[in-house]
Design a protein around this motif. Structure first.
Motif, short mmCIF file in Angstrom:
data_model
loop_
_atom_site.label_atom_id
_atom_site.label_comp_id
_atom_site.label_asym_id
_atom_site.label_seq_id
_atom_site.Cartn_x
_atom_site.Cartn_y
_atom_site.Cartn_z
N PHE A 85 0.86 -1.17 0.00
CA PHE A 85 0.00 0.00 0.00
C PHE A 85 0.90 1.23 0.00
N LEU A 86 0.79 2.04 -1.04
CA LEU A 86 1.66 3.19 -1.26
C LEU A 86 0.81 4.45 -1.25
N PHE A 87 1.04 5.34 -0.28
CA PHE A 87 0.20 6.52 -0.13
C PHE A 87 0.87 7.55 0.78
N PRO A 88 0.44 8.81 0.68
CA PRO A 88 0.90 9.79 1.65
C PRO A 88 0.06 9.67 2.91
N THR A 89 0.66 9.88 4.06
CA THR A 89 -0.10 9.89 5.31
C THR A 89 -1.09 11.04 5.22
N HIS A 90 -2.34 10.73 5.47
CA HIS A 90 -3.41 11.71 5.30
C HIS A 90 -4.10 11.90 6.65
N TRP A 91 -3.69 12.95 7.34
CA TRP A 91 -4.20 13.26 8.67
C TRP A 91 -4.05 12.05 9.60
N PHE A 92 -2.81 11.56 9.71
CA PHE A 92 -2.43 10.43 10.56
C PHE A 92 -3.18 9.15 10.18
N ASN A 93 -3.40 8.97 8.90
CA ASN A 93 -4.18 7.82 8.46
C ASN A 93 -3.90 7.53 7.00
N ILE A 94 -4.62 6.54 6.46
CA ILE A 94 -4.55 6.25 5.04
C ILE A 94 -5.44 7.24 4.30
N THR A 95 -5.37 7.27 2.98
CA THR A 95 -6.16 8.21 2.19
C THR A 95 -7.62 7.76 2.10
N PRO A 96 -8.53 8.65 1.75
CA PRO A 96 -9.94 8.27 1.60
C PRO A 96 -10.16 7.14 0.59
N MET A 97 -9.50 7.18 -0.55
CA MET A 97 -9.67 6.12 -1.55
C MET A 97 -9.09 4.80 -1.07
N MET A 98 -8.00 4.84 -0.32
CA MET A 98 -7.42 3.62 0.24
C MET A 98 -8.39 3.00 1.24
N LYS A 99 -9.01 3.82 2.06
CA LYS A 99 -10.01 3.33 3.02
C LYS A 99 -11.20 2.72 2.28
N ALA A 100 -11.67 3.39 1.23
CA ALA A 100 -12.78 2.86 0.44
C ALA A 100 -12.39 1.54 -0.23
N TYR A 101 -11.15 1.45 -0.71
CA TYR A 101 -10.65 0.21 -1.31
C TYR A 101 -10.73 -0.93 -0.29
N LEU A 102 -10.23 -0.68 0.92
CA LEU A 102 -10.27 -1.71 1.95
C LEU A 102 -11.71 -2.08 2.30
N ASN A 103 -12.58 -1.10 2.41
CA ASN A 103 -13.99 -1.37 2.72
C ASN A 103 -14.62 -2.27 1.65
N GLU A 104 -14.41 -1.94 0.40
CA GLU A 104 -15.07 -2.66 -0.71
C GLU A 104 -14.40 -3.99 -1.02
N THR A 105 -13.08 -4.04 -0.90
CA THR A 105 -12.34 -5.23 -1.32
C THR A 105 -12.19 -6.24 -0.18
N TRP A 106 -12.01 -5.78 1.03
CA TRP A 106 -11.75 -6.65 2.16
C TRP A 106 -12.93 -6.73 3.13
N GLY A 107 -13.76 -5.68 3.16
CA GLY A 107 -14.71 -5.43 4.22
C GLY A 107 -15.69 -6.51 4.61
N SER A 108 -16.29 -7.19 3.68
CA SER A 108 -17.38 -8.11 4.04
C SER A 108 -17.01 -9.58 3.88
N VAL A 109 -15.74 -9.86 3.75
CA VAL A 109 -15.33 -11.22 3.42
C VAL A 109 -15.03 -12.08 4.64
N GLY A 110 -14.45 -11.51 5.67
CA GLY A 110 -14.18 -12.28 6.88
C GLY A 110 -12.72 -12.56 7.11
N PRO A 111 -12.41 -13.24 8.23
CA PRO A 111 -11.02 -13.48 8.61
C PRO A 111 -10.29 -14.43 7.64
N ASP A 112 -8.99 -14.31 7.64
CA ASP A 112 -8.09 -15.15 6.85
C ASP A 112 -8.29 -15.03 5.34
#
Length: 171
Positions: A85-112
Motif C-alpha cells: 500500500f503506497l500513499f501519503p499519510t493523510h491526517w495520521f491515516n490512510i487516504t480516503p480512496m485507500m479506506k474505500a478500497y479496503l472497505n469494498e475489497t476486504w470489508g465483508s469477506v471475513g477473517p483469513d
C-alpha cells in the motif's frame, strides 16, 4: 533537485527490486496527485519491476469512494503474494480512496481472506521529527501510525512487514 530525484529513484528501485521474485501488487492512492512528487516516483519505479503490478486507485476510479469494484479487486489480489500500500499519510491515516478500497475489497469477506500473503505499508508524511517520534508532537513514530493496517493484515491472515516511511516530505 536532480540529486534528490536520483536518490529517490535509487531508493525506490531497491525497495521494489530486492525481492522481485515475489509477485507483488502495489495499491497506490494520493488525494492530490497533481502535487505528488515522491509517491509518483515510487509508483513509476514499481511499474518498471518484473512481477509487480500497480493499481492507482484515483486513476482507475477517480475520487468516487463508491466506485471501487470490490469483486474485481479481490480477484486481482488473489494472484499476488505481497500487497504493498503506497500513499501519503493523510491526517495520521490512510487516504480516503485507500479506506474505500479496503472497505469494498476486504470489508465483508471475513477473517483469513489473504492467509499467507504479506502486507507492506509505504507512506510519506510532511511532518518530520517535530511531529513524529517520542519527542514529537504526536509522541509516536510515523511507522506506528498505521496500527489499523497491521490489525487488517492480522485479521486477513497476512504477515505484516515493517512499514517503510519517509517523513519531512514536501513539494
Amino acid at each position: 533537485m536532480k540529486n534528490i530525484v536520483l536518490l529517490l529513484l535509487l531508493c525506490s528501485s531497491i525497495l521494489f527490486a530486492v525481492e522481485a521474485r515475489v509477485k507483488t501488487l502495489v495499491i497506490v492512492s494520493h488525494p492530490y496527485p497533481e502535487s505528488s512528487f515522491f509517491i509518483k516516483a515510487l509508483e513509476s519505479a514499481a511499474r518498471s519491476v518484473k512481477n509487480v503490478e500497480v493499481r492507482n486507485l484515483e486513476s482507475l476510479y477517480g475520487f468516487d469512494t463508491r466506485a471501487i469494484d470490490g469483486t474485481k479487486e479481490r480477484q486481482i489480489t488473489c494472484e499476488f503474494q505481497r500487497i504493498v500500500f503506497l500513499f501519503p499519510t493523510h491526517w495520521f491515516n490512510i487516504t480516503p480512496m485507500m479506506k474505500a478500497y479496503l472497505n469494498e475489497t476486504w470489508g465483508s469477506v471475513g477473517p483469513d481472506l489473504w492467509k499467507g500473503k504479506e502486507m507492506l505499508v509505504v507512506s510519506t508524511a510532511g511532518g518530520g521529527a517535530s511531529t513524529y517520534g517520542k519527542n514529537g508532537r504526536v509522541g509516536i513514530e510515523l511507522k506506528d501510525i498505521f496500527v489499523s493496517m497491521k490489525a487488517s493484515a492480522d485479521h486477513a491472515g497476512m504477515t505484516y512487514l515493517e512499514p517503510l516511511v519517509f517523513q519531512g516530505i514536501s513539494r
